[in-house]
Every structure is written in structure tokens, then in C-alpha cells.
Write a protein that holds these residues in place. Structure first.
Motif, PDB file in Angstrom:
ATOM      1  N   ALA A 203       1.032  -0.966   0.409  1.00  0.00           N
ATOM      2  CA  ALA A 203       0.304  -0.015   0.318  1.00  0.00           C
ATOM      3  C   ALA A 203       0.925   1.618  -0.093  1.00  0.00           C
ATOM      4  N   ALA A 204       1.939   0.917  -0.811  1.00  0.00           N
ATOM      5  CA  ALA A 204       3.088   2.210  -0.875  1.00  0.00           C
ATOM      6  C   ALA A 204       2.739   2.865  -2.559  1.00  0.00           C
ATOM      7  N   GLY A 205       1.634   3.400  -2.427  1.00  0.00           N
ATOM      8  CA  GLY A 205       0.909   4.245  -2.697  1.00  0.00           C
ATOM      9  C   GLY A 205       1.671   4.360  -4.284  1.00  0.00           C
ATOM     10  N   PRO A 206       2.655   5.148  -5.523  1.00  0.00           N
ATOM     11  CA  PRO A 206       2.906   5.252  -6.598  1.00  0.00           C
ATOM     12  C   PRO A 206       4.447   4.494  -6.628  1.00  0.00           C
ATOM     13  N   TRP A 207       5.108   4.209  -5.243  1.00  0.00           N
ATOM     14  CA  TRP A 207       6.351   3.677  -5.070  1.00  0.00           C
ATOM     15  C   TRP A 207       6.182   2.195  -4.932  1.00  0.00           C
ATOM     16  N   SER A 208       4.555   1.374  -5.236  1.00  0.00           N
ATOM     17  CA  SER A 208       4.226  -0.088  -4.739  1.00  0.00           C
ATOM     18  C   SER A 208       4.559  -0.213  -6.455  1.00  0.00           C
ATOM     19  N   GLY A 209       4.886   0.143  -6.925  1.00  0.00           N
ATOM     20  CA  GLY A 209       5.560  -0.287  -8.609  1.00  0.00           C
ATOM     21  C   GLY A 209       6.776   0.025  -8.611  1.00  0.00           C
ATOM     22  N   ASP A 210       7.903  -0.271  -7.834  1.00  0.00           N
ATOM     23  CA  ASP A 210       9.305  -0.368  -7.240  1.00  0.00           C
ATOM     24  C   ASP A 210       9.768  -0.597  -6.553  1.00  0.00           C
ATOM     25  N   LEU A 211       9.368  -1.368  -6.144  1.00  0.00           N
ATOM     26  CA  LEU A 211       9.766  -2.601  -4.789  1.00  0.00           C
ATOM     27  C   LEU A 211      10.539  -3.509  -6.009  1.00  0.00           C
ATOM     28  N   ALA A 212      11.167  -4.177  -5.137  1.00  0.00           N
ATOM     29  CA  ALA A 212      12.267  -5.562  -5.662  1.00  0.00           C
ATOM     30  C   ALA A 212      12.371  -7.156  -5.026  1.00  0.00           C
ATOM     31  N   GLY A 213      12.129  -7.446  -6.188  1.00  0.00           N
ATOM     32  CA  GLY A 213      11.787  -9.158  -5.612  1.00  0.00           C
ATOM     33  C   GLY A 213      10.209  -9.633  -5.827  1.00  0.00           C
ATOM     34  N   LEU A 214      10.105  -8.878  -6.781  1.00  0.00           N
ATOM     35  CA  LEU A 214       8.424  -9.187  -7.120  1.00  0.00           C
ATOM     36  C   LEU A 214       9.109  -9.867  -8.586  1.00  0.00           C
ATOM     37  N   PRO A 215       7.295 -10.767  -8.762  1.00  0.00           N
ATOM     38  CA  PRO A 215       7.945 -11.067 -10.475  1.00  0.00           C
ATOM     39  C   PRO A 215       6.684 -10.349 -11.395  1.00  0.00           C
ATOM     40  N   PRO A 216       7.373  -9.884 -11.922  1.00  0.00           N
ATOM     41  CA  PRO A 216       7.116  -8.937 -12.944  1.00  0.00           C
ATOM     42  C   PRO A 216       5.471  -8.832 -13.080  1.00  0.00           C
ATOM     43  N   GLY A 217       5.044 -10.173 -12.777  1.00  0.00           N
ATOM     44  CA  GLY A 217       3.233 -10.705 -12.781  1.00  0.00           C
ATOM     45  C   GLY A 217       2.513  -9.900 -11.373  1.00  0.00           C
ATOM     46  N   ALA A 218       2.997  -9.721 -10.576  1.00  0.00           N
ATOM     47  CA  ALA A 218       3.170  -9.208  -9.198  1.00  0.00           C
ATOM     48  C   ALA A 218       3.051  -7.544  -9.390  1.00  0.00           C
ATOM     49  N   VAL A 219       3.650  -6.683  -9.840  1.00  0.00           N
ATOM     50  CA  VAL A 219       3.728  -5.544  -9.929  1.00  0.00           C
ATOM     51  C   VAL A 219       2.634  -4.756 -10.303  1.00  0.00           C
ATOM     52  N   PRO A 220       1.981  -3.997  -9.366  1.00  0.00           N
ATOM     53  CA  PRO A 220       0.929  -2.998 -10.022  1.00  0.00           C
ATOM     54  C   PRO A 220       1.565  -2.328 -10.581  1.00  0.00           C
ATOM     55  N   PRO A 221       0.865  -1.875 -11.808  1.00  0.00           N
ATOM     56  CA  PRO A 221       0.537  -0.894 -12.540  1.00  0.00           C
ATOM     57  C   PRO A 221       0.271   0.144 -12.395  1.00  0.00           C
ATOM     58  N   VAL A 222       1.310   1.158 -11.522  1.00  0.00           N
ATOM     59  CA  VAL A 222       1.189   2.248 -10.580  1.00  0.00           C
ATOM     60  C   VAL A 222       2.031   4.089 -11.454  1.00  0.00           C
ATOM     61  N   ARG A 223       2.083   4.741 -11.195  1.00  0.00           N
ATOM     62  CA  ARG A 223       2.778   5.667 -11.875  1.00  0.00           C
ATOM     63  C   ARG A 223       2.749   6.751 -10.238  1.00  0.00           C
ATOM     64  N   PRO A 224       3.472   7.839 -10.619  1.00  0.00           N
ATOM     65  CA  PRO A 224       2.962   9.097  -9.906  1.00  0.00           C
ATOM     66  C   PRO A 224       2.688   9.907 -10.527  1.00  0.00           C
ATOM     67  N   VAL A 225       1.766  10.636  -9.584  1.00  0.00           N
ATOM     68  CA  VAL A 225       0.870  11.785 -11.027  1.00  0.00           C
ATOM     69  C   VAL A 225       1.553  13.172  -9.932  1.00  0.00           C
ATOM     70  N   LYS A 226       1.811  14.370  -9.964  1.00  0.00           N
ATOM     71  CA  LYS A 226       2.366  14.981  -9.431  1.00  0.00           C
ATOM     72  C   LYS A 226       0.851  15.925  -8.569  1.00  0.00           C
ATOM     73  N   GLY A 227       0.721  16.595  -7.219  1.00  0.00           N
ATOM     74  CA  GLY A 227       0.153  17.043  -7.837  1.00  0.00           C
ATOM     75  C   GLY A 227       0.059  19.131  -6.625  1.00  0.00           C
ATOM     76  N   MET A 319      -6.867  -2.980  -5.855  1.00  0.00           N
ATOM     77  CA  MET A 319      -6.969  -3.871  -4.789  1.00  0.00           C
ATOM     78  C   MET A 319      -7.186  -6.144  -4.738  1.00  0.00           C
ATOM     79  N   GLY A 320      -6.376  -5.983  -4.029  1.00  0.00           N
ATOM     80  CA  GLY A 320      -6.676  -7.527  -4.073  1.00  0.00           C
ATOM     81  C   GLY A 320      -5.600  -8.233  -3.928  1.00  0.00           C
ATOM     82  N   PRO A 321      -5.653  -9.440  -4.129  1.00  0.00           N
ATOM     83  CA  PRO A 321      -5.015 -10.918  -4.559  1.00  0.00           C
ATOM     84  C   PRO A 321      -3.680 -10.387  -5.729  1.00  0.00           C
ATOM     85  N   SER A 322      -2.200 -10.884  -5.501  1.00  0.00           N
ATOM     86  CA  SER A 322      -1.735 -10.577  -6.468  1.00  0.00           C
ATOM     87  C   SER A 322      -1.327 -12.272  -7.499  1.00  0.00           C
ATOM     88  N   ALA A 323      -0.099 -11.116  -8.250  1.00  0.00           N
ATOM     89  CA  ALA A 323       0.194 -12.908  -9.275  1.00  0.00           C
ATOM     90  C   ALA A 323       1.135 -14.194  -8.277  1.00  0.00           C
TER      91      ALA A 323
END
Ligand code: GLY
Length: 376
Positions: A203-227, A319-323
Motif C-alpha cells: 500500500a505504498a502509493g506510487p512506490w508500490s510498483g518500484d519494489l525489488a523481489g516481485l515477479p513481473p506479474g505481481a507488480v501493480p501498474p501504478v505511476r506517480p501523478v504530481k499535485g 485492490m486484491g491478491p496479486s500473482a
């Protein structure tokens, strides 16, 4: 059940609170709890005004969350003794020129088609409701059931509630997810230590897609949108309720609080992980706000900040279980994180604890972005 949650923004904290209160051993990992987008957000609770055609499932989720808000805040304030500045006195949307008014008319028809009540106001009626509005304001829409909350106070209360329920806070950066036997086994911190867990929530906001150790299918497709957001102060009555304006197609909002703070937001910029506050961003906010409320330039300046919204490909949360077995995802809340906090906490804590998941969660599973779904 041992659960580790990466990210202590509003969604991570609320889920941690709910899961700990239900008996799980919860650890929250975040170097700066509540310090991300949750500390920049204005806190408008308006499920309708940011939703567009084709986003009806998101609208239903927003309405489900708004419906939960009163009880959620009452429980939180009672438990912690902390105020959250929660208000339900409606939100006014106003149009600056005739094109803006056409857009608002379309929005009203869309809302009506979904059975949502919004009252159309003339320019004169808008100024009667908010006397500081410019004479040129053409008309508006009043959403009487919408409201606002102070996200900084909300975060402080959620942190206290989560700790009171027994959640442990680790103020470190998560470097990666620890994987054993092809399943998530915990979180690796930036000092190399591992916090072990049966289940991990990302639940790391836009950093959720940036964590090491995840197989590609488990990386959530999130990006930072600045406000970029500006905080102003007033000692005299200026605005009674949260007001969103469309000014020549550009959107701006102001959220007043009882203590005199007025939050003015927000830019929407695709610049990666850039949190610099820029002269151009602030000029854009003030330019549009002054068209709607000329007196704004008299207000005292208090603060500027920039946050990163977690955007997803369809603007809806993921939101939900990943691969990866044992790894769950709770991110992608984009412009709606504060609004969606109560319902997201119910959904994510139920998923983590194998409880009954609210029906409204159906549309938001991470697997909607899998290759299989796209190839259909
Ligand atoms: N929901 C307000 C924003 O994202 O700017």
C-alpha cells in the motif's frame, strides 16, 4: 495471522487499524507515516465530481465509501479522542464561462442518469450561497451530501487507532518483498533485515510498483501523478463550503476548514517522482482561483507542498491478491485516496483475513490488467 503492510498512508493505516482490531498481528513499514500524498491532499469527499463517463464502478465505490464515512469517523474520534475536521455540508461546483457551464450541465445529466442528487444553481444562486464568488460565475451544481475532512488530522487519528489496536510501526523504508517457495514471506527493509509475515499488503502509493523481489506479474501498474497544493489562512469568513471551479476547462478547488485554513489545489502533472514546487504550478492555481474568488489574493499565505498520487491505467484503485501468493495490493487510489479510505480498509482487511469481502470490490482486482484480460 501475521500481516505486514508496506506504506502508512491513509489506506495502509486504516487497513492496519481494521486488521489489528480483528486480531491480526500487524506491522506497518514506512519511513514517514502519513508523510506522502496523505499529508498534501485537501480531503474533499466528493465521489461524483471527479468521475467521468465509463467510470461507474469507481463512482459506486466512492459512494459506498462516502456512506461509510460518518460511522468510520465517529468510531475513530471516539477511540482516539482526536478530531478530524469531518464536514458534510455539501460541495459546490461552479462554472466560469459558457463552455464550463455546458460541461457542468453534462455532468448533472450524467449524475441524474445514475440516480444521484445534485441541485443546479444559477450564477446568482451560487453567489447567494458563497458571496465571495466573482460576479462572472455562470452557474453551478450543489452536491448536498458531499463533504470534506482534514487528511493530516485523519492520518494522525488513524496512526493512534492502529497503535491502540496493537499494530507495530517500523519507521524504515521497505527495499523489497521477501519471497520463499514462490510466495511472499515478508518484507526486506533497507538495512537488510526481514520482517516476516504470513501476508504482505503493498500500500505504498506510487512506490508500490518500484519494489525489488516481485515477479513481473505481481507488480501493480501504478505511476506517480504530481499535485501541487497551496495552504492559505483567513481570519474572516471567506468560503463556507468546499468549492470546485471549472475555469476555461481547467479545474481548481478550495477546501475551507473551521480553523481558518483554506486548501487550494491542485495541479495534475506527469513528471515521475518529482515533488518540486514550481512557480508555474502555483501561478496556475492562483490564476484560476482568482477568476472565481477575486478576494483570494488578500488571504494570508501559509504553505505549499507537492504530493504524488498513485495513478492506475483506468484511474481506479488496484485492490486484491496479486500473482504472487501471499502478496496483496492496495494502491492506485489516484485522486480519491482520502474518499476511498473507509471502504478500502474494509475490503483490504477482509481480503487479508479471509473474511467476507464487500461486493463493491469486484471490479478492482489487480488481475484486470493481466495480459489475459488485455488480449480478450
Ligand atoms: N482529489 C483531489 C486531487 O487529487 O487533486
Amino acid at each position: 495471522m501475521e500481516i505486514v503492510i508496506i506504506g502508512a498512508g491513509v489506506v495502509g493505516l486504516a487497513t492496519g487499524w481494521r486488521a489489528a482490531a480483528a486480531g491480526a498481528a500487524v506491522t506497518l513499514v514506512d519511513p514517514d507515516p502519513g508523510g506522502g500524498a496523505s499529508s498534501v491532499a485537501a480531503g474533499m469527499l466528493t465521489p461524483v465530481s471527479e468521475v467521468t463517463y465509463g467510470e461507474e464502478p469507481l463512482l459506486r465505490l466512492g459512494l459506498a465509501s462516502r456512506d461509510r464515512y460518518g460511522a468510520f469517523v465517529a468510531e475513530l474520534e471516539e477511540l482516539t479522542g482526536l478530531e478530524t475536521a469531518y464536514r458534510t455540508d455539501g460541495i459546490l461546483q461552479v462554472a466560469f464561462d459558457s463552455d464550463d457551464l455546458t460541461y457542468l450541465d453534462d455532468l448533472r445529466r450524467f449524475q441524474e442518469s445514475l440516480g444521484i442528487a445534485a441541485e443546479a444553481l444559477t450564477g446568482r444562486e451560487c453567489r447567494k450561497a458563497e458571496p465571495m464568488l466573482a460576479p462572472g460565475v455562470r452557474g453551478g451544481l450543489l452536491a448536498p451530501e458531499d463533504g470534506s475532512i482534514d487528511p493530516r488530522r485523519l492520518t494522525a487519528a488513524l496512526l493512534t487507532a492502529a497503535e491502540k489496536a496493537g499494530a507495530r510501526l517500523v519507521r524504515r523504508r521497505a527495499a523489497g518483498v521477501a519471497v520463499e517457495n514462490d510466495a511472499a514471506a515478508g518484507v526486506r527493509l533497507d538495512d537488510g533485515t526481514v520482517v516476516r509475515a504470513d501476508r504482505v499488503l503493498l500500500a505504498a502509493g506510487p512506490w508500490s510498483g518500484d519494489l525489488a523481489g516481485l515477479p513481473p506479474g505481481a507488480v501493480p501498474p501504478v505511476r506517480p501523478v504530481k499535485g501541487q497544493v497551496m495552504r492559505l489562512r483567513t481570519r474572516v469568513p471567506f468560503l463556507t463550503r468546499a468549492t470546485r471551479g471549472l475555469v476555461k476547462g481547467s479545474s481548481v478547488y478550495l477546501v475551507p476548514r473551521a480553523d481558518g485554513e483554506i486548501v487550494l489545489g491542485a495541479t495534475q502533472e506527469e513528471l515521475g517522482f518529482d515533488t518540486r514546487v514550481t512557480a508555474g504550478g502555483l501561478w496556475e492555481l492562483l490564476r484560476d482561483a482568482r477568476e472565481l474568488l477575486p478576494g483570494i489574493t488578500e488571504l494570508e499565505f501559509a504553505e505549499v507542498s507537492a504530493g504524488l498520487r498513485p495513478g492506475s491505467p483506468d484511474n481506479a484503485p488496484v485492490m486484491g491478491p496479486s500473482a504472487l501468493p501471499g502478496l496483496f495490493v492496495g494502491t492506485g487510489h489516484f485522486r480519491n485516496g482520502v474518499l476511498l479510505t473507509p471502504v478500502s480498509a474494509d475490503i483490504l482487511s477482509a481480503m487479508l483475513l479471509d473474511g467476507p469481502v464487500p461486493d463493491v470490490a469486484g471490479h478492482f482486482s489487480p488481475d484486470r490488467f493481466s495480459a489475459e484480460v488485455h488480449s480478450r
